[in-house]
Scaffold this motif. Structure first.
Motif, short mmCIF file in Angstrom:
data_model
loop_
_atom_site.label_atom_id
_atom_site.label_comp_id
_atom_site.label_asym_id
_atom_site.label_seq_id
_atom_site.Cartn_x
_atom_site.Cartn_y
_atom_site.Cartn_z
N TYR A 1 43.42 -16.67 -20.88
CA TYR A 1 44.04 -17.24 -19.68
C TYR A 1 45.55 -17.30 -19.83
O TYR A 1 46.30 -16.96 -18.92
CB TYR A 1 43.48 -18.64 -19.42
CG TYR A 1 43.82 -19.20 -18.06
CD1 TYR A 1 44.87 -20.10 -17.90
CD2 TYR A 1 43.08 -18.84 -16.94
CE1 TYR A 1 45.18 -20.62 -16.65
CE2 TYR A 1 43.39 -19.35 -15.69
CZ TYR A 1 44.44 -20.25 -15.54
OH TYR A 1 44.74 -20.76 -14.29
N ALA A 2 45.99 -17.73 -21.01
CA ALA A 2 47.44 -17.89 -21.23
C ALA A 2 48.16 -16.54 -21.19
O ALA A 2 49.23 -16.41 -20.60
CB ALA A 2 47.69 -18.58 -22.57
N VAL A 3 47.58 -15.53 -21.84
CA VAL A 3 48.27 -14.24 -21.96
C VAL A 3 48.13 -13.40 -20.70
O VAL A 3 49.10 -12.85 -20.20
CB VAL A 3 47.75 -13.47 -23.20
CG1 VAL A 3 48.32 -12.07 -23.24
CG2 VAL A 3 48.08 -14.22 -24.48
N LEU A 4 46.91 -13.32 -20.16
CA LEU A 4 46.68 -12.43 -19.02
C LEU A 4 47.04 -13.07 -17.69
O LEU A 4 47.57 -12.42 -16.80
CB LEU A 4 45.21 -11.98 -18.98
CG LEU A 4 44.76 -11.05 -20.10
CD1 LEU A 4 43.29 -10.67 -19.92
CD2 LEU A 4 45.62 -9.79 -20.12
N HIS A 5 46.73 -14.36 -17.54
CA HIS A 5 46.92 -14.99 -16.24
C HIS A 5 48.28 -15.68 -16.14
O HIS A 5 49.03 -15.47 -15.21
CB HIS A 5 45.78 -15.98 -16.00
CG HIS A 5 45.77 -16.56 -14.64
ND1 HIS A 5 45.14 -15.96 -13.57
CD2 HIS A 5 46.33 -17.69 -14.14
CE1 HIS A 5 45.32 -16.70 -12.48
NE2 HIS A 5 46.04 -17.76 -12.80
N LEU A 6 48.59 -16.52 -17.14
CA LEU A 6 49.85 -17.25 -17.09
C LEU A 6 51.02 -16.43 -17.62
O LEU A 6 52.17 -16.73 -17.36
CB LEU A 6 49.74 -18.55 -17.91
CG LEU A 6 48.73 -19.57 -17.41
CD1 LEU A 6 48.66 -20.76 -18.38
CD2 LEU A 6 49.08 -20.07 -16.02
N LYS A 7 50.69 -15.41 -18.41
CA LYS A 7 51.71 -14.54 -18.99
C LYS A 7 52.75 -15.34 -19.79
O LYS A 7 53.96 -15.20 -19.60
CB LYS A 7 52.38 -13.70 -17.91
CG LYS A 7 51.38 -12.78 -17.18
CD LYS A 7 52.08 -11.85 -16.22
CE LYS A 7 51.24 -10.82 -15.51
NZ LYS A 7 49.84 -11.03 -15.30
N VAL A 8 52.28 -16.18 -20.67
CA VAL A 8 53.18 -16.93 -21.54
C VAL A 8 53.99 -15.96 -22.38
O VAL A 8 53.56 -14.83 -22.64
CB VAL A 8 52.43 -17.93 -22.44
CG1 VAL A 8 51.72 -18.99 -21.61
CG2 VAL A 8 51.46 -17.22 -23.37
N GLU A 9 55.16 -16.42 -22.82
CA GLU A 9 56.03 -15.56 -23.62
C GLU A 9 55.96 -15.85 -25.12
O GLU A 9 56.42 -15.05 -25.93
CB GLU A 9 57.47 -15.71 -23.13
CG GLU A 9 57.62 -15.17 -21.70
CD GLU A 9 58.95 -15.53 -21.06
OE1 GLU A 9 58.99 -15.57 -19.81
OE2 GLU A 9 59.93 -15.79 -21.78
N ASN A 10 55.43 -17.00 -25.46
CA ASN A 10 55.32 -17.37 -26.87
C ASN A 10 53.99 -18.04 -27.13
O ASN A 10 53.54 -18.85 -26.31
CB ASN A 10 56.40 -18.41 -27.25
CG ASN A 10 57.79 -17.94 -26.96
OD1 ASN A 10 58.43 -17.30 -27.79
ND2 ASN A 10 58.28 -18.25 -25.77
N ILE A 11 53.37 -17.71 -28.27
CA ILE A 11 52.25 -18.52 -28.75
C ILE A 11 52.73 -19.15 -30.06
O ILE A 11 53.18 -18.44 -30.97
CB ILE A 11 50.98 -17.70 -29.00
CG1 ILE A 11 50.55 -16.98 -27.72
CG2 ILE A 11 49.85 -18.62 -29.48
CD1 ILE A 11 49.26 -16.15 -27.86
#
Lengths: 253, 252
Positions: free
Chosen positions: A129-139
């Motif tokens: 969800y974070a990478v594909l949907h929210l497109k966060v820039e950092n984990i």
């Protein structure tokens, strides 16, 4: 708390042993006292939740209508954070994250398991969800001092017998960190082993992030970076480091 | 800039850096080598073009100076051990941190956060992540309360209510949110004629109830509840209207 109560109970027991016919009356009164204490404790918690929200509402929500109005429509956090469930290490406190800034997973010892559609759907869903949907820039994966989960990992006996329903199975995600730390030990104390394992586990988790294809893809496209961190609340320190990942063609000479 | 090749590697152990030059080492590589050396010597060094790292450092600095250093006794006690009265299960959504929304201070709440603040039924194969959180909170920390906290505009619940959706397939998300299927079923049965937005709100709350019931499938939770040493609670944070409602499971 101990002896006053124990004395009172002892006196009551003595009395009841002498006057057995008082037994049922005593039982009813004791049940009432117990219920009263439970109700008081329970309403303490009711109030704690209520006053906690009221504080947030008056001091933050109502004082920042623009921010909260925007957030109500949607979130676009730049960070995904894995932090331990430990009550002392909430990233909203220790990194001063404001609402809307960080999508958070909190679990025992802030571990990221490897890609597994059967065993680890929770973590997988959050990363997806974070990478594909929210497109966060950092984990960011944040370990911390005095971590009970890491201590549990280091305490699993060598023959692998476990006593818990879930905990030891879960923390075994970072078994390779334990192996590494022990092999490099040179007679470290158990405490020192745990300290080292806290940081090495973060590195194992960062490596596990790479098992998710959508993470790798974002890293290659340079839309995502991975960071490890360690919060030491004994000494009040915070370490932060990057994982550098690259797939590049080799040069033909 | 042309690409002279050079290999930079770091051996096991902090002091060995080898560089083998095939051709002239250019300035970029030299800078990287210096940075590696600085890092290995423990000098904190974030590249100036990493504002995301700097933001984290600034955030910690703020906490350290305004909170941590301002309350030394509180934090030194906390360093010895935690004894939170609450386990809170909240959504991973960036807008619903329980520390912020319920003003929990460090040490007050042990927190598990996942998509849709869901608690699945006891499952030692498929759900060790949440199982470990609950087990540690109940058995080791002996919390007095478990609060499952739902919220408005939850993406996880929206996905649940949208399934099946073949226009977009996920590796994990759909499988995870299906934990909430009993809640969806109930909402469709009882409010299937209401507008979708209202169904979502109902499902957000019903899913909390479903998770509360699922908590009882964990024997250590059941025991604590039956013994009266722990209460299972539900909560709903509506950040559109700025409200919070709470309820609790009664056992008497």
């Amino acid at each position: 708390m101990g002896s006053e109560y124990e004395e009172a109970i002892a006196a009551l027991s003595k009395l009841l042993s002498e006057k057995a016919d008082l037994g049922s009356v005593a039982a009813a009164k004791i049940k009432q006292i117990t219920a009263d204490f439970e109700a008081a404790g329970s309403s303490d918690a009711d109030n704690r939740i209520k006053t906690g929200f009221t504080h947030f509402k008056t001091e933050k929500f109502e004082k920042n209508p623009d921010l909260y109005g925007t957030l109500a429509k949607g979130q676009s956090p730049k960070y995904m954070v894995f932090a331990c469930s430990d009550s002392r290490v909430c990233p909203s406190h220790i990194l001063d994250f404001q609402p809307g800034e960080a999508f958070m997973v909190r679990n025992i010892a802030s571990m990221v398991p490897p890609y597994d559609k059967k065993k680890y759907t929770g973590a997988g869903a959050a990363i997806e969800y974070a990478v594909l949907h929210l497109k966060v820039e950092n984990i960011v994966v944040i370990g911390h001092s005095c971590c009970g989960g890491i201590k549990g990992l280091m305490s699993i006996p060598d023959d692998g017998t476990t006593a818990s329903d879930f905990i030891e199975e879960w923390v075994s995600i970072c078994l390779s960190a334990k192996t590494k730390v022990k092999s490099e030990s040179n007679e470290m104390s158990f405490q020192e082993l745990c300290d080292h394992c806290e940081k090495e586990s973060v590195n194992v988790s960062l490596g596990n992030l790479l098992t998710y294809p959508f993470v790798r893809e974002a890293l290659v496209k340079k839309t995502l970076t991975l960071k490890g961190a360690h919060y030491d609340f004994v000494n009040g320190k915070f370490d932060l480091w990057n994982l550098n990942f690259q797939i590049a063609p080799t040069l033909a000479l | 800039m042309d690409t002279q090749s050079a290999e930079v590697g770091v051996e096991e152990g902090p002091n060995k850096i080898f560089i083998s030059q095939q051709q002239v080492v250019d300035e970029e590589v030299q800078a990287k080598v210096e940075m590696l050396i600085a890092e290995l010597h423990g000098t904190k060094h974030h590249p100036p073009n990493d504002p995301d790292a700097q933001k984290l450092d600034h955030g910690f600095h703020f906490f350290k100076t305004n909170i941590f250093d301002a309350h030394p006794e509180y934090f030194s006690e906390l360093a010895k051990g935690q004894s939170p009265k609450f386990l809170v299960i909240a959504c991973s959504d960036s807008r619903v941190s329980p520390s912020v929304v319920l003003n929990f201070k460090p040490g007050e709440a042990f927190v598990g956060r996942n998509i849709g603040n869901m608690v699945p039924q006891f499952d030692q194969l498929r759900h060790t992540e949440i199982g470990a959180v609950i087990e540690y909170a109940v058995k080791s920390l002996e919390v007095d309360n478990i609060l499952v906290m739902g919220h408005s505009r939850c993406g996880g619940i929206e996905r649940l209510m949208t399934l099946p959706d073949y226009t977009q397939t996920y590796d994990f998300i759909d499988e995870w949110v299906k934990i909430g299927l009993p809640a969806k079923k109930k909402v469709l049965q009882e409010a299937g004629d209401l507008p979708f937005a209202e169904q979502l709100t109902l499902c957000e709350k019903e899913s909390v109830r479903n998770s509360m019931v699922n908590l009882l499938s964990y024997p250590f939770v059941r025991n604590a509840v039956v013994n009266g040493t722990m209460i299972v609670r539900g909560g709903y944070y509506d950040f559109v209207n700025g409200s919070f409602e709470q309820w609790k499971m009664c056992t008497h």
